[in-house]
Write an enzyme that holds these catalytic residues in place. Structure first.
Site, short mmCIF file in Angstrom:
data_model
loop_
_atom_site.label_atom_id
_atom_site.label_comp_id
_atom_site.label_asym_id
_atom_site.label_seq_id
_atom_site.Cartn_x
_atom_site.Cartn_y
_atom_site.Cartn_z
N HIS A 667 0.83 -1.20 0.00
CA HIS A 667 0.00 0.00 0.00
C HIS A 667 0.87 1.25 0.00
O HIS A 667 1.90 1.32 0.67
CB HIS A 667 -0.97 0.02 1.19
CG HIS A 667 -0.34 -0.16 2.53
ND1 HIS A 667 0.04 -1.40 3.02
CD2 HIS A 667 -0.01 0.72 3.50
CE1 HIS A 667 0.56 -1.27 4.22
NE2 HIS A 667 0.56 0.02 4.54
N LEU A 668 0.43 2.22 -0.76
CA LEU A 668 1.10 3.50 -0.90
C LEU A 668 0.43 4.51 0.04
O LEU A 668 -0.78 4.68 0.02
CB LEU A 668 0.99 3.99 -2.34
CG LEU A 668 1.49 5.41 -2.64
CD1 LEU A 668 3.01 5.46 -2.59
CD2 LEU A 668 0.99 5.86 -4.02
#
Length: 769
Positions: A667-668
């Site tokens: 996840h960013l």
């Protein structure tokens, strides 16, 4: 209470200071239906601190008492060194003044204000039954409306050391988490949290929104505000609340009104928080079995006969389950079986703390209803297979395939009247989300002529089998209690604490830290050393750069292989892989990514962009084949940055990955650089976003393009001293750092202003250039 916390920085403290704990008097404030009793129940259930709930509605041996009685009981509890909740409305200064006087050098007085929308409070009050103070049904709307007209928000000058104002359900959850985590040695910083203006206007009365949807008027006339709601108005409230869908996960809207809350249908709304027989508060989290009515739906068993058997068997097993609780569950408050059982249990004087009924979905009793159940019963079929309809399909569906596998290991089939106890695997959503440790499959008699082996109205045999079924079910639960297979109070408190702090804790890694560091020493060669020459000194990097592309790949693989994900760490993976089930809880869903708000944001704007690719758990799994996906994640993140900056041009953003994340699924982070959130509490939180541990997305993409994999920074960076992300000045603790950051106007380090690592509006960009 996102972006609303205000701290008195003249005397900053750590969020939780050890060794100086005081007894607490927490004065609850809020209209009927705001959730004061539920708040107390949830905190008392999860906290290691000793709490007593003092409620005027039941203080006189279960009946309505007086304010004087509440005060005297409070004095007794304080002498016993117990912290207390004053569970009254306390909406005006005069009502709470005597309780504030309970404060002393050894006792801190806090206020928790549940300032939720009047519409929500009324919809809850109208729906509930069996309320301790008998405030329910149509009369509730008028009472709530009248009480809100007198509301005075508390002020520190009244004598409070801390005031927490909750204006959304999310705020309430955060406050519950805060108080649940306090042990006897902890204290909280003083000040007013949650609303910048304590003199904000009182909410509009209920009559404002009781007007019909087609009414051209925008507000009530003078006469309307003084009158009681009509029966039609009450129906409209009920229709509204029954049509609303509650949130079980935080999504795009934190302000969403939630009306369709589950309701306890017993004599007490929250049985676990009522007083016990000896007058002491029911503080323990009792192991609980939630069960549906067996055979009364598709198997078409007579409700009158079934309710007699349920009450008979509950009464029989009360002594065997000792400290456990039994809860009969059905989906609707119109349920005939619930009404019959409740009435018959009342006539039998069955202890409502030990047995009560509950309206809601048995697969999400905690996440949507706040009811903790260690064990749930499944009205199974004889094959012990998923499918069919009703409870069986719902439980197998909610638990995931692992429950079917676990069931096969224990039993192949089930005979009528028998039960099978199945431990729930730790990777099951039922365990992760709801805390369910066991499912007990039970099979009742069949009176449905459309199904095979029907008893054909033979109720002599049917009643015999149904009695056996409930006996087997309750025996199974008793066996769990005897073998201590369910959690202790401390274990359960730890589980719910971990659940509410999903992002803050991970299991300790088994591999040696120094060995990991050596494996990462040589990363990408001389070109990379030149590229990061400035960063090495300016950002404090101690990374040794040299040759070793293959070594880096091997190191990354080792990190991924050795990662031990806790049971709670799969939440993002579940959302990414089952996005369709969470459409109401996420901001955006595409073929490649899912966007959602961070559950515990560390800044004003903090969203996550999740990769929808199974097996891509973290940065160490990334390789050349993921390059396009990384670019897509960055593109989507930039689109959200543009939206946020259009709303507030003062915001500045970074987009990046944690080197070693606490949650499974790549996840960013898209995070603004103000860092004002109350969820940013410790050194690990700060350093995970403000050291080299946070890998900017543009750098990760470039590394994958050139070398096939990104470099991973060591976790030791998380223990570095606290330094301002702008001027790099050092600070002793988080409150002081936050105070400095709020006022620091220094330009960002040059390295962050290069290569698009920092994203800001055109006005700010021009100023910084």
């Amino acid at each position: 209470m996102e972006n609303k916390m205000e701290i008195d920085n003249s005397n900053p403290k750590q969020e939780e200071e050890k060794g100086n704990g005081k007894i607490l008097v927490v004065i609850m404030m809020g209209a009927p239906g705001s959730g004061k009793s539920t708040f107390c129940d949830l905190v008392m259930g999860a906290s290691s601190r000793q709490w007593v709930r003092i409620c005027q509605d039941n203080i006189n041996n279960g009946k309505l008492g007086t304010k004087a009685k509440c005060l005297s009981n409070a004095v007794v509890a304080l002498k016993d060194k117990k912290s207390i909740f004053i569970d009254r409305c306390n909406l005006d200064r005069e009502q709470r003044a005597e309780f504030v006087k309970l404060g002393s050098p050894e006792v801190d007085v806090h206020a928790v204000v549940l300032d939720l929308p009047a519409k929500l409070c009324i919809s809850r009050s109208v729906k509930r039954t069996g309320h301790e103070g008998n405030l329910q049904g149509g009369k509730a709307a008028a009472v709530v409306n009248r009480m809100l007209q007198k509301k005075e928000l508390p002020k520190l000058s009244e004598g409070f050391s801390r005031i927490t104002i909750c204006q959304t359900e999310r705020d309430v959850e955060d406050a519950i988490t805060t108080y649940s985590r306090l042990n006897a040695q902890d204290t909280l910083p003083s000040g007013c949290f949650g609303q910048k203006s304590p003199d904000a206007k009182v909410q509009l009365g209920i009559m404002k929104f009781l007007k019909k949807a087609d009414s051209p008027s925008l507000g009530p006339g003078p006469s309307e505000t003084r009158s009681s709601p009509s029966s039609q108005s009450v129906k409209e409230i009920k229709a509204h609340s029954e049509g609303s869908k509650p949130d079980c996960f935080r999504g795009a809207s934190n302000e969403r009104e939630q009306g369709d809350h589950m309701m306890v249908e017993s004599v007490a709304d929250i049985a676990a928080s009522t007083n016990s027989a000896d007058g002491s508060a029911f503080l323990d989290i009792a192991p609980t079995l939630a069960f549906p009515s067996i055979s009364t739906a598709d198997f078409q068993f007579d409700h009158e006969k079934a309710s007699d058997i349920i009450v008979e068997k509950v009464e029989e097993y009360m002594s065997k389950i000792r400290n456990g609780r039994l809860v009969l569950v059905d989906l609707t408050h119109k349920s005939k079986i619930l009404s019959l059982v409740k009435a018959k249990a009342t006539r039998k004087n069955i202890n409502p703390e030990k047995f009560f009924t509950f309206v809601g979905d048995i697969t999400c009793l905690y996440s949507k209803g706040g009811l903790r159940c260690n064990v749930i019963a499944n009205a199974a079929n004889w094959r012990l297979k998923p499918g069919g309809g009703g409870v069986n399909a719902a439980i197998f569906g909610a638990a995931g395939p692992c429950l079917e596998v676990a069931t096969k290991e224990r039993a192949k089939t089930l005979s009528p009247g028998k039960a099978a106890v199945i431990p729930v695997p730790a990777n099951s959503p039922l365990f992760i989300r709801e805390g369910v440790t066991h499912v007990i499959h039970v099979l009742g008699p069949n009176l449905n002529p459309q199904r095979p082996n029907c008893l054909k109205d033979n109720y002599d045999e049917g009643c015999k089998i149904l009695r056996e079924a409930y006996s087997s079910l309750f025996e199974g639960f008793a066996t769990i209690l005897e073998t201590q297979a369910v959690y202790t109070k401390a274990d359960i408190g730890k589980f719910y604490s971990e659940k509410s702090e999903l992002r803050d804790h991970r299991t300790q890694r088994d591999d040696d830290a120094s060995e990991k560091k050596m494996k990462r020493e040589n990363v990408h060669g001389e070109e990379r050393a030149k590229k990061y020459k400035g960063l090495k000194f300016e950002a404090g990097s101690n990374t040794n750069l040299g040759n070793g592309k293959e070594q880096q790949k091997d190191s990354n693989r080792n990190i991924g292989a050795s990662k031990a994900w806790g049971s709670w760490a799969h939440a993002l993976h579940n959302i990414a892989m089952n996005s369709e089930k969470h459409k109401g809880d996420v901001l955006e869903i595409t073929t490649d990514v899912v966007v959602l708000n961070d559950m515990y944001p560390k800044a004003k704007k903090h969203v996550l962009v999740l990769a929808r690719l199974d097996g891509l758990d973290c940065l160490s799994n990334v390789c050349q084949e993921h390059l396009q996906l990384l670019k897509k994640m960055h593109q989507v993140g930039m689109e959200w940055v543009e939206k946020f900056i259009l709303e507030d041009e003062s915001l500045i953003f970074r987009l990046g990955f944690h080197s070693i994340p606490s949650m499974r699924q790549l996840h960013l982070h898209v995070i603004s650089q103000d860092f004002t959130s109350q969820h940013l509490k410790n050194k690990k939180h700060w350093n995970s976003f403000n050291t080299e541990f946070f890998r900017d997305a543009v750098d990760v993409i470039e590394e994958v393009e050139r070398f096939g994999s990104p470099s991973i920074q060591d976790e030791s960076l998380l223990s570095k001293e606290l330094r301002c992300h702008r001027c790099k000045s050092a600070h002793p603790n988080i409150p002081r750092l936050k105070s400095h950051v709020n006022n620091c106007q220094a330009p960002f380090p040059a390295t962050l202003l290069q290569n698009g690592r920092l994203v800001q509006g055109p006005t700010r960009a021009d100023a910084n250039s």
